[in-house]
Motif scaffolding. Structure first.
Motif, PDB file in Angstrom:
ATOM      1  N   LEU A  33       7.440  -4.779  -3.485  1.00 28.05           N
ATOM      2  CA  LEU A  33       7.051  -3.393  -3.738  1.00 28.05           C
ATOM      3  C   LEU A  33       5.712  -3.315  -4.456  1.00 28.05           C
ATOM      4  CD1 LEU A  33      10.551  -2.094  -4.916  1.00 28.05           C
ATOM      5  CD2 LEU A  33       9.484  -1.682  -2.696  1.00 28.05           C
ATOM      6  N   LEU A  34       5.495  -4.228  -5.397  1.00 28.01           N
ATOM      7  CA  LEU A  34       4.251  -4.205  -6.167  1.00 28.01           C
ATOM      8  C   LEU A  34       3.048  -4.530  -5.282  1.00 28.01           C
ATOM      9  CD1 LEU A  34       3.262  -3.721  -9.049  1.00 28.01           C
ATOM     10  CD2 LEU A  34       3.423  -6.173  -9.443  1.00 28.01           C
ATOM     11  N   LEU A  35       3.212  -5.460  -4.350  1.00 29.48           N
ATOM     12  CA  LEU A  35       2.122  -5.780  -3.423  1.00 29.48           C
ATOM     13  C   LEU A  35       1.778  -4.585  -2.541  1.00 29.48           C
ATOM     14  CD1 LEU A  35       3.066  -9.420  -2.347  1.00 29.48           C
ATOM     15  CD2 LEU A  35       1.117  -8.726  -3.746  1.00 29.48           C
ATOM     16  N   ALA A  36       2.789  -3.769  -2.213  1.00 28.43           N
ATOM     17  CA  ALA A  36       2.542  -2.556  -1.431  1.00 28.43           C
ATOM     18  C   ALA A  36       1.740  -1.549  -2.246  1.00 28.43           C
ATOM     19  CB  ALA A  36       3.866  -1.946  -0.980  1.00 28.43           C
ATOM     20  N   VAL A  37       2.092  -1.402  -3.518  1.00 29.47           N
ATOM     21  CA  VAL A  37       1.340  -0.497  -4.397  1.00 29.47           C
ATOM     22  C   VAL A  37      -0.101  -0.980  -4.545  1.00 29.47           C
ATOM     23  CG1 VAL A  37       1.174   0.433  -6.739  1.00 29.47           C
ATOM     24  CG2 VAL A  37       3.404   0.227  -5.643  1.00 29.47           C
ATOM     25  N   MET A  38      -0.280  -2.274  -4.655  1.00 28.98           N
ATOM     26  CA  MET A  38      -1.623  -2.835  -4.791  1.00 28.98           C
ATOM     27  C   MET A  38      -2.457  -2.618  -3.531  1.00 28.98           C
ATOM     28  SD  MET A  38      -0.720  -6.374  -6.798  1.00 28.98           S
ATOM     29  CE  MET A  38      -2.422  -6.952  -6.839  1.00 28.98           C
ATOM     30  N   SER A  39      -1.810  -2.624  -2.368  1.00 28.15           N
ATOM     31  CA  SER A  39      -2.548  -2.355  -1.131  1.00 28.15           C
ATOM     32  C   SER A  39      -3.036  -0.908  -1.106  1.00 28.15           C
ATOM     33  CB  SER A  39      -1.662  -2.640   0.086  1.00 28.15           C
ATOM     34  OG  SER A  39      -0.605  -1.707   0.174  1.00 28.15           O
ATOM     35  N   TYR A  40      -2.219   0.006  -1.609  1.00 26.34           N
ATOM     36  CA  TYR A  40      -2.660   1.404  -1.720  1.00 26.34           C
ATOM     37  C   TYR A  40      -3.807   1.520  -2.718  1.00 26.34           C
ATOM     38  CZ  TYR A  40      -2.645   6.351  -2.960  1.00 26.34           C
ATOM     39  OH  TYR A  40      -3.025   7.642  -3.215  1.00 26.34           O
ATOM     40  N   ASP A  41      -3.738   0.744  -3.785  1.00 24.53           N
ATOM     41  CA  ASP A  41      -4.816   0.716  -4.774  1.00 24.53           C
ATOM     42  C   ASP A  41      -6.128   0.261  -4.131  1.00 24.53           C
ATOM     43  OD1 ASP A  41      -5.826   0.366  -7.747  1.00 24.53           O
ATOM     44  OD2 ASP A  41      -6.253  -1.530  -6.733  1.00 24.53           O
ATOM     45  N   ARG A  42      -6.081  -0.771  -3.286  1.00 23.08           N
ATOM     46  CA  ARG A  42      -7.283  -1.243  -2.589  1.00 23.08           C
ATOM     47  C   ARG A  42      -7.807  -0.184  -1.622  1.00 23.08           C
ATOM     48  NH1 ARG A  42      -9.840  -3.718  -5.413  1.00 23.08           N
ATOM     49  NH2 ARG A  42      -8.537  -2.480  -6.802  1.00 23.08           N
ATOM     50  N   TYR A  43      -6.886   0.533  -0.975  1.00 21.44           N
ATOM     51  CA  TYR A  43      -7.289   1.598  -0.048  1.00 21.44           C
ATOM     52  C   TYR A  43      -8.044   2.698  -0.784  1.00 21.44           C
ATOM     53  CZ  TYR A  43      -6.792   5.947   2.557  1.00 21.44           C
ATOM     54  OH  TYR A  43      -7.042   7.162   3.148  1.00 21.44           O
ATOM     55  N   VAL A  44      -7.506   3.113  -1.912  1.00 21.69           N
ATOM     56  CA  VAL A  44      -8.169   4.159  -2.703  1.00 21.69           C
ATOM     57  C   VAL A  44      -9.528   3.685  -3.206  1.00 21.69           C
ATOM     58  CG1 VAL A  44      -8.016   5.590  -4.790  1.00 21.69           C
ATOM     59  CG2 VAL A  44      -5.982   5.208  -3.386  1.00 21.69           C
ATOM     60  N   THR A 131       6.146  -3.407   3.814  1.00 19.57           N
ATOM     61  CA  THR A 131       5.339  -4.008   4.875  1.00 19.57           C
ATOM     62  C   THR A 131       4.570  -2.935   5.643  1.00 19.57           C
ATOM     63  OG1 THR A 131       6.952  -5.801   5.123  1.00 19.57           O
ATOM     64  CG2 THR A 131       5.391  -5.475   6.919  1.00 19.57           C
ATOM     65  N   ILE A 132       5.241  -1.825   5.947  1.00 25.04           N
ATOM     66  CA  ILE A 132       4.587  -0.723   6.657  1.00 25.04           C
ATOM     67  C   ILE A 132       3.451  -0.146   5.826  1.00 25.04           C
ATOM     68  CG2 ILE A 132       4.912   1.621   7.553  1.00 25.04           C
ATOM     69  CD1 ILE A 132       7.766   0.810   8.308  1.00 25.04           C
ATOM     70  N   ILE A 133       3.683   0.022   4.520  1.00 26.27           N
ATOM     71  CA  ILE A 133       2.638   0.555   3.635  1.00 26.27           C
ATOM     72  C   ILE A 133       1.419  -0.369   3.624  1.00 26.27           C
ATOM     73  CG2 ILE A 133       2.066   1.077   1.230  1.00 26.27           C
ATOM     74  CD1 ILE A 133       4.972   1.975   0.859  1.00 26.27           C
ATOM     75  N   ILE A 134       1.669  -1.662   3.545  1.00 27.71           N
ATOM     76  CA  ILE A 134       0.562  -2.636   3.522  1.00 27.71           C
ATOM     77  C   ILE A 134      -0.209  -2.621   4.836  1.00 27.71           C
ATOM     78  CG2 ILE A 134       0.025  -5.103   3.438  1.00 27.71           C
ATOM     79  CD1 ILE A 134       2.345  -5.409   1.453  1.00 27.71           C
ATOM     80  N   VAL A 135       0.516  -2.625   5.960  1.00 34.75           N
ATOM     81  CA  VAL A 135      -0.140  -2.634   7.265  1.00 34.75           C
ATOM     82  C   VAL A 135      -0.964  -1.368   7.473  1.00 34.75           C
ATOM     83  CG1 VAL A 135       0.264  -2.579   9.760  1.00 34.75           C
ATOM     84  CG2 VAL A 135       1.567  -4.158   8.329  1.00 34.75           C
ATOM     85  N   VAL A 136      -0.390  -0.214   7.138  1.00 33.47           N
ATOM     86  CA  VAL A 136      -1.114   1.055   7.299  1.00 33.47           C
ATOM     87  C   VAL A 136      -2.324   1.105   6.381  1.00 33.47           C
ATOM     88  CG1 VAL A 136      -0.956   3.557   6.997  1.00 33.47           C
ATOM     89  CG2 VAL A 136       0.920   2.324   8.081  1.00 33.47           C
ATOM     90  N   SER A 137      -2.172   0.672   5.130  1.00 29.35           N
ATOM     91  CA  SER A 137      -3.284   0.689   4.176  1.00 29.35           C
ATOM     92  C   SER A 137      -4.436  -0.165   4.667  1.00 29.35           C
ATOM     93  CB  SER A 137      -2.811   0.195   2.805  1.00 29.35           C
ATOM     94  OG  SER A 137      -1.835   1.052   2.258  1.00 29.35           O
ATOM     95  N   TYR A 138      -4.127  -1.372   5.147  1.00 30.39           N
ATOM     96  CA  TYR A 138      -5.196  -2.258   5.592  1.00 30.39           C
ATOM     97  C   TYR A 138      -5.764  -1.835   6.951  1.00 30.39           C
ATOM     98  CZ  TYR A 138      -5.170  -5.602   1.827  1.00 30.39           C
ATOM     99  OH  TYR A 138      -5.334  -6.191   0.593  1.00 30.39           O
TER     100      TYR A 138
END
Length: 230
Positions: A33-44, A131-138
């Motif tokens: 979950l934390l890696l997913a939040v971090m991917s959103y952080d990189r997106y922002v 996983t979906i959050i990470i894929v969409v963010s990247y």
């Protein structure tokens, strides 16, 4: 008292084994979950760099970490309670390095169809959704980076995500290889190696990967090497 023997010769009580699984499962879900939040952080950071501090606030970070921790604990508690109610008989030797859910299910003489169903259901918020959050963010990050006109800007944007992307690739690849899409010829030895990647190797290299992007740490390492060489 029922005891579980690991294939390396070590012995652990059943309560100790269940407790070990709970903490292991909880921390692994928390990292997913934390890696997913971090991917959103990189997106922002790439999408809205000027508004980054107003979006990723301290309050947002505390809420995100708290939510990840509570969700990880809740899922782990549910799965652990279900696992503890199973009956175990016959050889109590786990062909694994620690008390993981799949080796424990192999030892059970109870019907495990409901446990497997529960694992699949709990896997949606614990693994599939992150996983979906990470894929969409990247995917959005990749589109944004391609629109940057200068090569220097694109390189800088990719460097912002490189550390996190390396950790995500190692962590999720090993987890999916063990739990989601195991190959037919995959042996228990391969499973043990893959388990070491997301339980020991990834946490070990996390500080190294993330700190190598820090200019102060780079400078300190260069000075240390320079002193030894001179």
């Amino acid at each position: 008292m029922f005891k579980v023997q690991l294939n390396n010769g070590g012995t652990i009580s059943f309560i100790g084994c269940i407790t070990q699984f709970y903490f292991f499962d909880c921390t692994e879900i928390f990292e997913c979950l934390l890696l997913a939040v971090m991917s959103y952080d990189r997106y922002v950071a790439i999408r809205n760099p000027l508004h980054y501090t107003s979006i990723i606030t301290n309050r947002f970070c505390v809420r995100s970490v708290s939510t990840c921790w509570l969700l990880g604990n809740s899922i782990s508690i549910i799965v652990t309670i279900t696992l503890s109610k199973l009956k175990f008989c016959g050889p109590n030797i786990i062909d694994h390095l620690f008390c993981d859910i799949l080796p424990l299910l192999e030892l059970s003489c109870s019907k495990t169809i409901f446990v497997h169903l529960e694992i699949y259901v709990m896997g949606i918020p614990a693994l599939i959704s992150p996983t979906i959050i990470i894929v969409v963010s990247y995917a959005y990050i990749f589109i944004i980076v391609l629109r940057i006109p200068s090569s220097t800007g694109r390189q800088k944007a990719f460097s912002t995500c490189s550390s996190h992307l390396i950790v995500v690739s190692i962590f999720y690849w090993s987890i999916f290889s063990v739990y989601v899409l195991p190959s037919r010829g995959q042996t228990s030895y391969v499973n043990k190696i893959l388990s070491l990647l997301y339980t020991a190797f990834t946490p070990l290299i996390n500080p190294i990967i993330y700190s190598l992007r820090n200019k102060d740490i780079k400078k300190a390492i260069q000075q240390a090497f320079h002193k030894h060489i001179v």
